[in-house]
Design a protein around this motif. Structure first.
Motif, PDB file in Angstrom:
ATOM      1  N   SER A 106       0.845  -1.197   0.000  1.00  0.00           N
ATOM      2  CA  SER A 106       0.000   0.000   0.000  1.00  0.00           C
ATOM      3  C   SER A 106       0.885   1.253   0.000  1.00  0.00           C
ATOM      4  O   SER A 106       1.939   1.258   0.640  1.00  0.00           O
ATOM      5  CB  SER A 106      -0.872  -0.012   1.263  1.00  0.00           C
ATOM      6  OG  SER A 106      -1.318   1.283   1.593  1.00  0.00           O
ATOM      7  N   PRO A 107       0.450   2.343  -0.664  1.00  0.00           N
ATOM      8  CA  PRO A 107       1.246   3.575  -0.627  1.00  0.00           C
ATOM      9  C   PRO A 107       1.280   4.196   0.770  1.00  0.00           C
ATOM     10  O   PRO A 107       2.183   4.966   1.078  1.00  0.00           O
ATOM     11  CB  PRO A 107       0.552   4.492  -1.629  1.00  0.00           C
ATOM     12  CG  PRO A 107      -0.847   3.993  -1.703  1.00  0.00           C
ATOM     13  CD  PRO A 107      -0.754   2.500  -1.483  1.00  0.00           C
ATOM     14  N   SER A 108       0.338   3.829   1.596  1.00  0.00           N
ATOM     15  CA  SER A 108       0.326   4.279   2.990  1.00  0.00           C
ATOM     16  C   SER A 108       0.961   3.253   3.907  1.00  0.00           C
ATOM     17  O   SER A 108       1.810   3.579   4.731  1.00  0.00           O
ATOM     18  CB  SER A 108      -1.114   4.524   3.473  1.00  0.00           C
ATOM     19  OG  SER A 108      -1.688   5.623   2.854  1.00  0.00           O
ATOM     20  N   CYS A 109       0.545   2.004   3.779  1.00  0.00           N
ATOM     21  CA  CYS A 109       0.845   0.982   4.774  1.00  0.00           C
ATOM     22  C   CYS A 109       1.925  -0.024   4.407  1.00  0.00           C
ATOM     23  O   CYS A 109       2.304  -0.838   5.250  1.00  0.00           O
ATOM     24  CB  CYS A 109      -0.442   0.236   5.112  1.00  0.00           C
ATOM     25  SG  CYS A 109      -1.684   1.294   5.886  1.00  0.00           S
ATOM     26  N   GLY A 110       2.419  -0.003   3.203  1.00  0.00           N
ATOM     27  CA  GLY A 110       3.449  -0.970   2.814  1.00  0.00           C
ATOM     28  C   GLY A 110       4.620  -0.932   3.792  1.00  0.00           C
ATOM     29  O   GLY A 110       5.104   0.140   4.130  1.00  0.00           O
ATOM     30  N   THR A 111       5.068  -2.092   4.240  1.00  0.00           N
ATOM     31  CA  THR A 111       6.165  -2.133   5.214  1.00  0.00           C
ATOM     32  C   THR A 111       7.501  -2.512   4.591  1.00  0.00           C
ATOM     33  O   THR A 111       8.548  -2.091   5.070  1.00  0.00           O
ATOM     34  CB  THR A 111       5.852  -3.125   6.357  1.00  0.00           C
ATOM     35  OG1 THR A 111       5.669  -4.421   5.806  1.00  0.00           O
ATOM     36  CG2 THR A 111       4.610  -2.701   7.112  1.00  0.00           C
ATOM     37  N   HIS A 112       7.459  -3.303   3.534  1.00  0.00           N
ATOM     38  CA  HIS A 112       8.683  -3.727   2.846  1.00  0.00           C
ATOM     39  C   HIS A 112       8.665  -3.364   1.361  1.00  0.00           C
ATOM     40  O   HIS A 112       9.707  -3.190   0.757  1.00  0.00           O
ATOM     41  CB  HIS A 112       8.895  -5.239   2.972  1.00  0.00           C
ATOM     42  CG  HIS A 112       8.964  -5.713   4.393  1.00  0.00           C
ATOM     43  ND1 HIS A 112       9.957  -5.345   5.256  1.00  0.00           N
ATOM     44  CD2 HIS A 112       8.132  -6.517   5.099  1.00  0.00           C
ATOM     45  CE1 HIS A 112       9.749  -5.911   6.437  1.00  0.00           C
ATOM     46  NE2 HIS A 112       8.652  -6.630   6.368  1.00  0.00           N
ATOM     47  N   PHE A 113       7.456  -3.301   0.790  1.00  0.00           N
ATOM     48  CA  PHE A 113       7.306  -3.058  -0.643  1.00  0.00           C
ATOM     49  C   PHE A 113       6.172  -2.075  -0.922  1.00  0.00           C
ATOM     50  O   PHE A 113       5.168  -2.061  -0.208  1.00  0.00           O
ATOM     51  CB  PHE A 113       6.994  -4.365  -1.387  1.00  0.00           C
ATOM     52  CG  PHE A 113       8.093  -5.376  -1.297  1.00  0.00           C
ATOM     53  CD1 PHE A 113       9.189  -5.314  -2.151  1.00  0.00           C
ATOM     54  CD2 PHE A 113       8.043  -6.382  -0.344  1.00  0.00           C
ATOM     55  CE1 PHE A 113      10.208  -6.249  -2.059  1.00  0.00           C
ATOM     56  CE2 PHE A 113       9.051  -7.321  -0.246  1.00  0.00           C
ATOM     57  CZ  PHE A 113      10.136  -7.246  -1.102  1.00  0.00           C
ATOM     58  N   VAL A 114       6.346  -1.284  -1.972  1.00  0.00           N
ATOM     59  CA  VAL A 114       5.304  -0.401  -2.501  1.00  0.00           C
ATOM     60  C   VAL A 114       5.297  -0.567  -4.019  1.00  0.00           C
ATOM     61  O   VAL A 114       6.266  -1.041  -4.598  1.00  0.00           O
ATOM     62  CB  VAL A 114       5.539   1.083  -2.127  1.00  0.00           C
ATOM     63  CG1 VAL A 114       5.393   1.299  -0.625  1.00  0.00           C
ATOM     64  CG2 VAL A 114       6.895   1.574  -2.613  1.00  0.00           C
ATOM     65  N   ASP A 120       1.413  -0.774 -13.028  1.00  0.00           N
ATOM     66  CA  ASP A 120       1.551  -1.995 -13.813  1.00  0.00           C
ATOM     67  C   ASP A 120       1.625  -3.250 -12.937  1.00  0.00           C
ATOM     68  O   ASP A 120       1.925  -4.330 -13.412  1.00  0.00           O
ATOM     69  CB  ASP A 120       2.788  -1.919 -14.709  1.00  0.00           C
ATOM     70  CG  ASP A 120       4.085  -1.721 -13.932  1.00  0.00           C
ATOM     71  OD1 ASP A 120       4.064  -1.722 -12.677  1.00  0.00           O
ATOM     72  OD2 ASP A 120       5.136  -1.552 -14.580  1.00  0.00           O
ATOM     73  N   GLY A 121       1.358  -3.082 -11.643  1.00  0.00           N
ATOM     74  CA  GLY A 121       1.380  -4.219 -10.723  1.00  0.00           C
ATOM     75  C   GLY A 121       2.750  -4.544 -10.161  1.00  0.00           C
ATOM     76  O   GLY A 121       2.865  -5.385  -9.273  1.00  0.00           O
ATOM     77  N   LYS A 122       3.785  -3.899 -10.643  1.00  0.00           N
ATOM     78  CA  LYS A 122       5.138  -4.190 -10.169  1.00  0.00           C
ATOM     79  C   LYS A 122       5.432  -3.429  -8.880  1.00  0.00           C
ATOM     80  O   LYS A 122       4.903  -2.348  -8.652  1.00  0.00           O
ATOM     81  CB  LYS A 122       6.164  -3.845 -11.241  1.00  0.00           C
ATOM     82  CG  LYS A 122       6.034  -4.734 -12.462  1.00  0.00           C
ATOM     83  CD  LYS A 122       7.073  -4.420 -13.497  1.00  0.00           C
ATOM     84  CE  LYS A 122       6.869  -5.346 -14.700  1.00  0.00           C
ATOM     85  NZ  LYS A 122       7.758  -4.990 -15.793  1.00  0.00           N
ATOM     86  N   THR A 123       6.296  -4.028  -8.073  1.00  0.00           N
ATOM     87  CA  THR A 123       6.643  -3.417  -6.796  1.00  0.00           C
ATOM     88  C   THR A 123       8.146  -3.208  -6.680  1.00  0.00           C
ATOM     89  O   THR A 123       8.925  -3.751  -7.470  1.00  0.00           O
ATOM     90  CB  THR A 123       6.179  -4.305  -5.620  1.00  0.00           C
ATOM     91  OG1 THR A 123       6.801  -5.579  -5.714  1.00  0.00           O
ATOM     92  CG2 THR A 123       4.666  -4.454  -5.600  1.00  0.00           C
ATOM     93  N   MET A 124       8.504  -2.417  -5.685  1.00  0.00           N
ATOM     94  CA  MET A 124       9.915  -2.176  -5.375  1.00  0.00           C
ATOM     95  C   MET A 124      10.052  -2.115  -3.861  1.00  0.00           C
ATOM     96  O   MET A 124       9.058  -1.943  -3.142  1.00  0.00           O
ATOM     97  CB  MET A 124      10.390  -0.873  -6.011  1.00  0.00           C
ATOM     98  CG  MET A 124       9.648   0.346  -5.519  1.00  0.00           C
ATOM     99  SD  MET A 124      10.188   1.809  -6.418  1.00  0.00           S
ATOM    100  CE  MET A 124      10.185   2.995  -5.076  1.00  0.00           C
ATOM    101  N   LYS A 125      11.275  -2.269  -3.375  1.00  0.00           N
ATOM    102  CA  LYS A 125      11.506  -2.171  -1.931  1.00  0.00           C
ATOM    103  C   LYS A 125      11.215  -0.750  -1.469  1.00  0.00           C
ATOM    104  O   LYS A 125      11.555   0.211  -2.152  1.00  0.00           O
ATOM    105  CB  LYS A 125      12.931  -2.558  -1.583  1.00  0.00           C
ATOM    106  CG  LYS A 125      13.183  -4.027  -1.691  1.00  0.00           C
ATOM    107  CD  LYS A 125      14.521  -4.399  -1.119  1.00  0.00           C
ATOM    108  CE  LYS A 125      14.635  -5.915  -1.187  1.00  0.00           C
ATOM    109  NZ  LYS A 125      15.462  -6.444  -0.152  1.00  0.00           N
ATOM    110  N   GLY A 126      10.601  -0.651  -0.294  1.00  0.00           N
ATOM    111  CA  GLY A 126      10.301   0.650   0.286  1.00  0.00           C
ATOM    112  C   GLY A 126       9.087   0.566   1.186  1.00  0.00           C
ATOM    113  O   GLY A 126       8.312  -0.385   1.117  1.00  0.00           O
ATOM    114  N   MET A 127       8.935   1.571   2.011  1.00  0.00           N
ATOM    115  CA  MET A 127       7.801   1.649   2.934  1.00  0.00           C
ATOM    116  C   MET A 127       6.803   2.678   2.428  1.00  0.00           C
ATOM    117  O   MET A 127       7.178   3.651   1.778  1.00  0.00           O
ATOM    118  CB  MET A 127       8.263   2.083   4.322  1.00  0.00           C
ATOM    119  CG  MET A 127       9.207   1.126   4.989  1.00  0.00           C
ATOM    120  SD  MET A 127       9.656   1.714   6.643  1.00  0.00           S
ATOM    121  CE  MET A 127       8.423   0.833   7.568  1.00  0.00           C
ATOM    122  N   GLY A 128       5.544   2.477   2.791  1.00  0.00           N
ATOM    123  CA  GLY A 128       4.526   3.473   2.539  1.00  0.00           C
ATOM    124  C   GLY A 128       4.699   4.647   3.497  1.00  0.00           C
ATOM    125  O   GLY A 128       5.475   4.591   4.465  1.00  0.00           O
TER     126      GLY A 128
END
Length: 165
Positions: A106-114, A120-128
């Motif tokens: 989630s753009p708010s809640c992601g803890t390891h990935f956003v 396009d459904g792809k993710t990268m490492k990072g926190m929301g």
């Protein structure tokens, strides 16, 4: 008390009006130790709403003024994410919360990935944004995807011990 993303315990707060219930978390929600939060709802965003993503950045950079978020229509949603995160932090502080279980990616809640910002459904490492703000204030954030019975039992036991102090 433990903060938890509201969508994980049955609240219809996601961008599409849906939920992302987690059976294990739903079962443990019955114990009454979770505070369900949705930063995007607290920022007064409508349900449903266009999906939004951080634009090849992380929540930490957004909070530092070095990144932004857009919805799928191109509207800048950065301030909404920051406002929602700040409101969640106030709740956490009011309840002396030390732990949060948040929805991954989630753009708010992601803890390891956003998501990458390309929709396009792809993710990268990072926190929301909310996860980053909570962690910056000493609150340990966990992803819904790393919850097990053992980890939940441990977190709840620690939480009850703090209540006694």
């Amino acid at each position: 008390m433990i903060l938890i993303s509201a969508c994980l315990v049955g609240h219809r707060v996601r961008f599409d009006g849906g939920v992302k219930t987690n059976d294990l978390l739903m079962k443990y929600n019955e114990r009454g130790r979770f505070i369900a939060v949705c930063p995007e709802c607290f920022a007064m965003l409508p349900i449903p709403r266009p999906p939004m993503e951080l634009q090849r950045t992380s929540g930490e950079k957004v909070l530092a003024g070095k990144g932004h978020a857009l919805d799928k229509n191109g509207q800048d949603t950065t301030e909404y994410l920051i406002t929602g995160a700040e409101k969640v932090l106030k709740i956490a502080e009011a309840y002396h919360v030390r732990v949060a279980i948040l929805k991954e990616r989630s753009p708010s809640c992601g803890t390891h990935f956003v998501h990458t910002g390309k929709f396009d459904g792809k993710t990268m490492k990072g926190m929301g944004v909310c996860a980053a703000l909570l962690e910056a204030h000493g609150i340990k954030v966990y992803s819904d995807e790393e919850m097990t019975v053992g980890r939940l039992e441990s977190l709840l036991s620690e939480d009850k011990l703090r209540d006694r102090d």
